[in-house]
Design a protein around this motif. Structure first.
Motif, mmCIF file in Angstrom:
data_model
loop_
_atom_site.group_PDB
_atom_site.id
_atom_site.type_symbol
_atom_site.label_atom_id
_atom_site.label_comp_id
_atom_site.label_asym_id
_atom_site.label_seq_id
_atom_site.Cartn_x
_atom_site.Cartn_y
_atom_site.Cartn_z
ATOM 1 N N UNK A 56 23.581 26.136 83.264
ATOM 2 C CA UNK A 56 23.060 25.752 81.952
ATOM 3 C C UNK A 56 24.032 26.157 80.846
ATOM 4 N N UNK A 57 24.610 27.349 80.969
ATOM 5 C CA UNK A 57 25.594 27.809 79.979
ATOM 6 C C UNK A 57 26.826 26.911 80.000
ATOM 7 N N UNK A 58 27.295 26.593 81.212
ATOM 8 C CA UNK A 58 28.479 25.739 81.359
ATOM 9 C C UNK A 58 28.220 24.356 80.767
ATOM 10 N N UNK A 59 27.060 23.785 81.071
ATOM 11 C CA UNK A 59 26.751 22.451 80.570
ATOM 12 C C UNK A 59 26.544 22.447 79.064
ATOM 13 N N UNK A 60 26.040 23.549 78.504
ATOM 14 C CA UNK A 60 25.912 23.658 77.057
ATOM 15 C C UNK A 60 27.287 23.624 76.396
ATOM 16 N N UNK A 61 28.247 24.331 76.966
ATOM 17 C CA UNK A 61 29.615 24.307 76.446
ATOM 18 C C UNK A 61 30.233 22.919 76.590
ATOM 19 N N UNK A 63 28.600 20.091 76.582
ATOM 20 C CA UNK A 63 27.966 19.201 75.610
ATOM 21 C C UNK A 63 28.510 19.412 74.207
ATOM 22 N N UNK A 64 29.095 20.597 73.950
ATOM 23 C CA UNK A 64 29.701 20.879 72.642
ATOM 24 C C UNK A 64 31.199 20.608 72.655
ATOM 25 N N UNK A 65 31.652 19.854 73.669
ATOM 26 C CA UNK A 65 33.077 19.477 73.795
ATOM 27 C C UNK A 65 33.976 20.712 73.832
ATOM 28 N N UNK A 70 34.142 26.224 78.975
ATOM 29 C CA UNK A 70 33.212 25.980 80.084
ATOM 30 C C UNK A 70 33.877 26.295 81.416
ATOM 31 N N UNK A 71 35.136 25.907 81.560
ATOM 32 C CA UNK A 71 35.864 26.168 82.805
ATOM 33 C C UNK A 71 36.048 27.663 83.014
ATOM 34 N N UNK A 72 36.393 28.373 81.944
ATOM 35 C CA UNK A 72 36.574 29.823 82.050
ATOM 36 C C UNK A 72 35.271 30.508 82.426
ATOM 37 N N UNK A 73 34.184 30.084 81.818
ATOM 38 C CA UNK A 73 32.871 30.668 82.123
ATOM 39 C C UNK A 73 32.486 30.396 83.572
ATOM 40 N N UNK A 74 32.734 29.196 84.022
ATOM 41 C CA UNK A 74 32.393 28.824 85.395
ATOM 42 C C UNK A 74 33.175 29.663 86.393
ATOM 43 N N UNK A 75 34.467 29.795 86.168
ATOM 44 C CA UNK A 75 35.313 30.529 87.112
ATOM 45 C C UNK A 75 35.058 32.037 87.054
#
Length: 230
Positions: A56-61, A63-65, A70-75
């Motif tokens: 959800x956090x990754x997809x929120x990032x 959605x805000x372009x 988002x990639x850093x958070x995911x990894x």
């Protein structure tokens, strides 16, 4: 001897439990394509609550372009499920790391044989201009998940790119109805109707789904561009 045997039995038991837990994640086999090793990926689609929060956090990032964040958070949090790996592939593609994205989606398609893997690989191929390969992968994704509006929309668009106009309209109309007339498929379907000279289709979109004049104009330009690209 009895104590040593007991310890050895306990180790075997711990290994068995460890393997059973690992088996639940269905990790990839690290197979290879054309002599090149693919990444190890997870094929599990079971999301634990913490996994969903992370996504959800990754997809929120996203959605805000903010694909780099988002990639850093995911990894940073780890890649526990197929959904995590799909997001990583998408984010690599959107941050111009297309070769790395292709490797991930190739691994997902090969090791998991999932709609998500084939869908992602198809989109990467289209991004690289490999229209035939991309269309083939999207067709496979569509076979695996025929009720996905996103997959059928992307497959329909690929058919527009490759000249399969009437088949494209069928796929796009199906995607349109599955999406309740919302999203990017509106433009793609309208473009398909323009290319096939289906004025009744355009009229239906305007009357029943309130396709605006701006949307009509954009779809007409898209149709012209698609035809020129053939």
């Amino acid at each position: 001897m009895g104590t040593r045997k007991s310890i050895r039995g306990g180790v075997v038991m711990l290994l068995a439990v460890s393997l059973a837990v690992t088996g639940c994640s269905t990790m990839g086999k690290g197979t290879s394509i054309n002599g090149e090793s693919l990444p190890f990926v997870s094929c599990t689609t079971t999301l634990q609550p913490e996994h969903q929060l992370q996504l959800d956090v990754v997809e929120s990032l996203m959605s805000r372009s903010q694909p780099y964040a988002a990639l850093a958070k995911l990894e940073n949090e780890g890649l526990a499920t197929e959904q995590h790996w799909v997001r990583r592939g998408q984010l690599l593609a959107s941050t111009n790391q297309v070769a790395e994205a292709e490797d991930i989606f190739q691994a997902l398609a090969t090791e998991c044989d999932s709609a998500m893997g084939h869908h992602g690989l198809g989109l990467v191929y289209l991004k690289q201009g490999k229209l035939s390969e991309g269309t083939g992968q999207l067709r496979k994704a569509r076979e695996l998940n025929p009720s996905s509006s996103d997959i059928r929309n992307d497959y329909g668009y690929a058919l527009l790119l490759t000249g399969g106009y009437y088949d494209a309209v069928f796929e796009l109309r199906t995607a349109f109805e599955l999406a309740n007339g919302k999203g990017a498929v509106r433009q793609n379907l309208a473009a398909g109707y323009f290319i096939t000279n289906d004025r009744s289709g355009i009229a239906m979109l305007q009357k029943r789904y309130e396709l605006s004049m701006d949307e009509v104009a954009h779809a007409e330009k898209l149709a012209a561009r698609l035809k020129r690209s053939r």
